[in-house]
Design an enzyme around this catalytic site. Structure first.
Site, PDB file in Angstrom:
ATOM      1  N   PHE A   1       0.944  -1.418  -0.028  1.00 59.13           N
ATOM      2  CA  PHE A   1      -0.067  -0.035   0.035  1.00 59.13           C
ATOM      3  C   PHE A   1       0.820   1.319   0.037  1.00 59.13           C
ATOM      4  O   PHE A   1       0.252   2.172  -0.308  1.00 59.13           O
ATOM      5  CB  PHE A   1      -0.883  -0.035   1.134  1.00 59.13           C
TER       6      PHE A   1
ATOM      7  N   GLU B   1      -5.177  -3.210  -1.960  1.00 61.03           N
ATOM      8  CA  GLU B   1      -6.678  -3.028  -1.768  1.00 61.03           C
ATOM      9  C   GLU B   1      -6.804  -1.898  -1.100  1.00 61.03           C
ATOM     10  O   GLU B   1      -7.809  -1.289  -0.858  1.00 61.03           O
ATOM     11  CB  GLU B   1      -7.550  -4.262  -0.985  1.00 61.03           C
ATOM     12  N   ARG B   2      -5.619  -1.409  -0.320  1.00 66.97           N
ATOM     13  CA  ARG B   2      -5.923  -0.172   0.716  1.00 66.97           C
ATOM     14  C   ARG B   2      -5.635   1.146  -0.200  1.00 66.97           C
ATOM     15  O   ARG B   2      -6.118   2.086   0.162  1.00 66.97           O
ATOM     16  CB  ARG B   2      -4.961  -0.219   1.682  1.00 66.97           C
TER      17      ARG B   2
ATOM     18  N   SER C   1       5.007  -7.079   3.226  1.00 61.66           N
ATOM     19  CA  SER C   1       5.294  -7.156   4.545  1.00 61.66           C
ATOM     20  C   SER C   1       6.107  -8.538   4.410  1.00 61.66           C
ATOM     21  O   SER C   1       5.799  -9.395   3.520  1.00 61.66           O
ATOM     22  CB  SER C   1       4.262  -7.423   5.463  1.00 61.66           C
TER      23      SER C   1
ATOM     24  N   CYS D   1       9.799   1.083   3.655  1.00 58.28           N
ATOM     25  CA  CYS D   1      10.617  -0.230   3.956  1.00 58.28           C
ATOM     26  C   CYS D   1      12.346   0.348   4.059  1.00 58.28           C
ATOM     27  O   CYS D   1      12.825  -0.343   4.567  1.00 58.28           O
ATOM     28  CB  CYS D   1      10.705  -1.219   2.898  1.00 58.28           C
TER      29      CYS D   1
ATOM     30  N   GLU E   1       9.447  -4.661  12.887  1.00 62.01           N
ATOM     31  CA  GLU E   1       9.074  -3.497  12.117  1.00 62.01           C
ATOM     32  C   GLU E   1       7.852  -2.871  12.900  1.00 62.01           C
ATOM     33  O   GLU E   1       6.845  -3.703  12.663  1.00 62.01           O
ATOM     34  CB  GLU E   1       8.691  -4.139  10.603  1.00 62.01           C
TER      35      GLU E   1
HETATM   36  P1  NAD Z   1       1.235  -6.404   2.914  1.00 61.67           P
HETATM   37  O1  NAD Z   1       2.093  -7.957   3.037  1.00 61.67           O
HETATM   38  O2  NAD Z   1      -0.074  -6.540   3.734  1.00 61.67           O
HETATM   39  O3  NAD Z   1       0.429  -6.499   1.289  1.00 61.67           O
HETATM   40  C1  NAD Z   1       1.391  -6.523   0.126  1.00 61.67           C
HETATM   41  C2  NAD Z   1       0.175  -7.305  -0.748  1.00 61.67           C
HETATM   42  O4  NAD Z   1       0.088  -8.303  -0.357  1.00 61.67           O
HETATM   43  C3  NAD Z   1      -0.904  -6.680  -1.170  1.00 61.67           C
HETATM   44  O5  NAD Z   1      -1.324  -6.313  -2.471  1.00 61.67           O
HETATM   45  C4  NAD Z   1      -2.019  -7.326  -0.392  1.00 61.67           C
HETATM   46  O6  NAD Z   1      -3.183  -7.402  -0.956  1.00 61.67           O
HETATM   47  C5  NAD Z   1      -1.242  -8.562  -0.624  1.00 61.67           C
HETATM   48  N1  NAD Z   1      -1.609  -9.538   0.566  1.00 61.67           N
HETATM   49  C6  NAD Z   1      -1.818  -9.015   1.918  1.00 61.67           C
HETATM   50  N2  NAD Z   1      -1.857 -10.184   2.701  1.00 61.67           N
HETATM   51  C7  NAD Z   1      -1.846 -11.333   1.969  1.00 61.67           C
HETATM   52  C8  NAD Z   1      -1.865 -12.818   2.025  1.00 61.67           C
HETATM   53  N3  NAD Z   1      -1.960 -13.218   3.250  1.00 61.67           N
HETATM   54  N4  NAD Z   1      -1.504 -13.888   1.244  1.00 61.67           N
HETATM   55  C9  NAD Z   1      -1.375 -13.127  -0.066  1.00 61.67           C
HETATM   56  N5  NAD Z   1      -1.233 -11.786  -0.296  1.00 61.67           N
HETATM   57  C10 NAD Z   1      -1.690 -10.992   0.463  1.00 61.67           C
HETATM   58  O7  NAD Z   1       1.988  -5.317   2.979  1.00 61.67           O
HETATM   59  P2  NAD Z   1       1.492  -3.815   3.073  1.00 61.67           P
HETATM   60  O8  NAD Z   1       1.082  -3.621   4.581  1.00 61.67           O
HETATM   61  O9  NAD Z   1       0.559  -3.418   2.088  1.00 61.67           O
HETATM   62  O10 NAD Z   1       2.862  -3.067   2.999  1.00 61.67           O
HETATM   63  C11 NAD Z   1       3.753  -2.604   3.885  1.00 61.67           C
HETATM   64  C12 NAD Z   1       4.838  -3.650   4.004  1.00 61.67           C
HETATM   65  O11 NAD Z   1       5.632  -3.754   2.742  1.00 61.67           O
HETATM   66  C13 NAD Z   1       6.019  -3.389   5.041  1.00 61.67           C
HETATM   67  O12 NAD Z   1       6.320  -4.496   5.535  1.00 61.67           O
HETATM   68  C14 NAD Z   1       6.942  -2.779   4.287  1.00 61.67           C
HETATM   69  O13 NAD Z   1       8.449  -2.912   4.873  1.00 61.67           O
HETATM   70  C15 NAD Z   1       6.989  -3.688   2.956  1.00 61.67           C
HETATM   71  N6  NAD Z   1       7.631  -3.043   1.954  1.00 61.67           N
HETATM   72  C16 NAD Z   1       8.759  -3.610   1.457  1.00 61.67           C
HETATM   73  C17 NAD Z   1       9.564  -2.972   0.356  1.00 61.67           C
HETATM   74  C18 NAD Z   1      10.714  -3.261  -0.007  1.00 61.67           C
HETATM   75  O14 NAD Z   1      11.036  -3.134  -1.192  1.00 61.67           O
HETATM   76  N7  NAD Z   1      11.329  -4.371   0.616  1.00 61.67           N
HETATM   77  C19 NAD Z   1       8.912  -1.802  -0.200  1.00 61.67           C
HETATM   78  C20 NAD Z   1       7.686  -1.254   0.239  1.00 61.67           C
HETATM   79  C21 NAD Z   1       7.206  -1.951   1.222  1.00 61.67           C
END
Ligand code: NAD
Length: 474
Positions: free
Chosen positions: A146, A173-174, A223, A278, A375
């Protein structure tokens, strides 16, 4: 309600929905459908039908279309930034930075005629030449988080598509509005139908993509627990996977650091994007006698940061993404206090109606505490102490993540020792956010990344192509 893009058609999904909020007011902006396997299958089908023609479209034609897309992004850069602020919450200045970083990946994708060049070795044995060619994979998928609704989708589909693949994007979705606007501009640029498809949804749609037999590669950013699980799921289905996960980034400040430079950099790292990135600095490790002065300066500057709606002039810290997330971050602060941290600055008093939390500084944090290890993803900076550089590096290496680590010092010798020993894939020296630009890989290590080829940079061209070696005797 938002629609899915299947081929050239925007289609309604007859599915339960979730609200998309303006996090600065709590107002509902849109409803996003939670698509399932049927919608995913339709999008993959459209991408699959588009692949034979698209993969054989001459490279220069693919690049020309990408250039038109880039021109449209430039033309609409300000609207895109405002859209990011509206549904993500970050400040307009941060949103403009995000859009710029995203466009830079498109700039980089335009170097495909150089980066897709193969290799030839003539006369490798008597009368035999050997050639290497890059081929696209087929249908590939992207699942972004998101926190960068425009930039991270742009890490994904421009490079994949210019290399000849067709794409299915499942936005967060957010924050799905950025991806919708990108898809509209992509169609306006003149790309053929089915080259980019968009399916809204959450876990169910993401898992359907990771398991779909026609999807050849999955690029995930999100995440750590989801990155780990999705990596395993897609790999078990025989796919190439690049899965970037979470982070716990340390900013080490040595006694010889220039605090005029270090303190603003630490502030921007910890509280920029409301800590929801991140590459956010999460723990400032003060080495030796710099401790008390660093804490005083950081707290004094952090309490002056202006919290409010991202579109207001002068605001430096926008809201968090959701009320549940705000409560989770507040829960971490509480837990830190229970585990023995000191409260040097308390941001919990900021009033709603949006999902606001002010900059918070926790003191005397150790890697044994949840706030020192996990985190948090909010505007919370932990301060810890070390006697030596070695001890500070050991603190950074004690967490399972390895996204970024930064050092502030005037000593080249200390900076080099830090670079050599810290177990992180992106290292900053006298900078607080060591973000590689588009032509370098976004190089997380350890539990911050599952896979081998990272987002953008030459890695991404390798990720989105397969190589064919041709041995010729005439
Ligand atoms: P998230 O893991 O909740 O969601 C990421 C994506 O996965 C979304 O599209 C979501 O719809 C989908 N998703 C959520 N739960 C899922 C599941 N159980 N199974 C399959 N798909 C699922 O992450 P977020 O809260 O949207 O983003 C924040 C996180 O992303 C933080 O941990 C941040 O550090 C990380 N991040 C990492 C980088 C990097 O390059 N390492 C860059 C940006 C963000």
């Amino acid at each position: 309600m938002l629609k899915n893009l299947i081929g050239a058609r925007w289609e309604e999904a007859n599915r339960p929905t979730l609200p998309v909020y303006n996090p600065a007011t709590g107002e509902v902006l849109e409803e996003v459908p939670l698509s399932g396997p049927e919608e995913v299958d339709r999008a993959v089908g459209a991408a699959d039908r588009a692949f034979p023609h698209w993969s054989q479209t001459p490279l220069l034609e693919r690049v020309r279309l990408m250039f038109r897309f880039k021109e449209l992004l430039e033309k609409h850069a300000e609207d895109l930034a405002r859209l990011v602020t509206l549904h993500h919450g970050k400040t307009l200045e941060e949103a403009r930075g995000e859009v710029r970083r995203g466009i830079e990946v498109v700039d980089f994708a335009l170097s495909a005629p150089t980066l897709l060049q193969g290799r030839t070795l003539r006369e490798v044995t008597g009368g035999v030449d050997q050639n290497l060619f890059h081929y696209p994979l087929g249908v590939v998928a992207g699942i972004p988080p998101f926190n960068f609704p425009v930039m991270i989708p742009l890490w994904m589909f421009p490079i994949a598509v210019v290399a000849g693949n067709t794409f299915v994007l499942k936005p967060s979705e957010r924050t799905p509005l950025g991806a919708v606007r990108l898809a509209e501009l992509f169609l306006e640029a003149g790309f053929p139908e089915g080259v980019l498809n968009l399916v809204h949804g959450g876990k169910e749609a993401a898992e359907a993509l990771a398991a779909h037999p026609q999807v050849r590669a999955v690029q995930f950013v999100g995440s750590e627990p989801v990155a780990r699980r999705l990596y395993a799921l897609a790999a078990a289905h025989g796919k190439r996977v690049s899965a970037a996960g979470g982070a716990k980034n340390h900013l080490v400040v040595l006694p010889d650091a220039d605090l005029e430079q270090a303190v603003p950099a630490i502030l921007n790292s910890a509280f920029g994007n409301a800590g929801e990135r991140c590459l956010a600095g999460s723990v400032a490790v003060a080495v030796g006698e710099v401790g008390p002065l660093l804490l005083e300066r950081v707290v004094e500057a952090a309490q002056r940061l202006k919290v409010g709606p991202g579109w207001e002039e002068g605001v430096q810290v926008g809201p968090l993404i959701r009320e549940e997330h705000r409560r989770r971050v507040v829960g971490y602060i509480q837990r830190g206090l229970e585990e023995g941290a000191g409260l040097a600055l308390d941001g919990r008093g900021v009033e709603g109606p949006g999902f606001f939390l002010g900059p918070t500084v926790l003191d005397r944090v150790s890697p044994r505490m949840a706030v020192g290890r996990e985190e948090i993803f909010g505007p919370v900076l932990s301060v810890s102490y070390a006697q030596t550089l070695e001890e500070a590096i050991a603190q950074a290496n004690a967490v399972p993540y390895g996204n970024m680590a930064c050092v502030f010092t005037q000593s080249g010798k200390a900076a080099r020792a830090f670079r050599e020993r810290v177990q992180a894939g992106m290292v900053g020296v006298n900078v607080g956010v060591a973000q590689p630009l588009a032509f370098y890989p976004f190089s997380g290590w350890r539990d911050s990344f599952f896979g081998d080829l990272h987002p953008h940079g030459p890695d991404a061209f390798l990720f989105y192509t397969q190589r064919k070696v041709v041995v010729e005797r005439w």
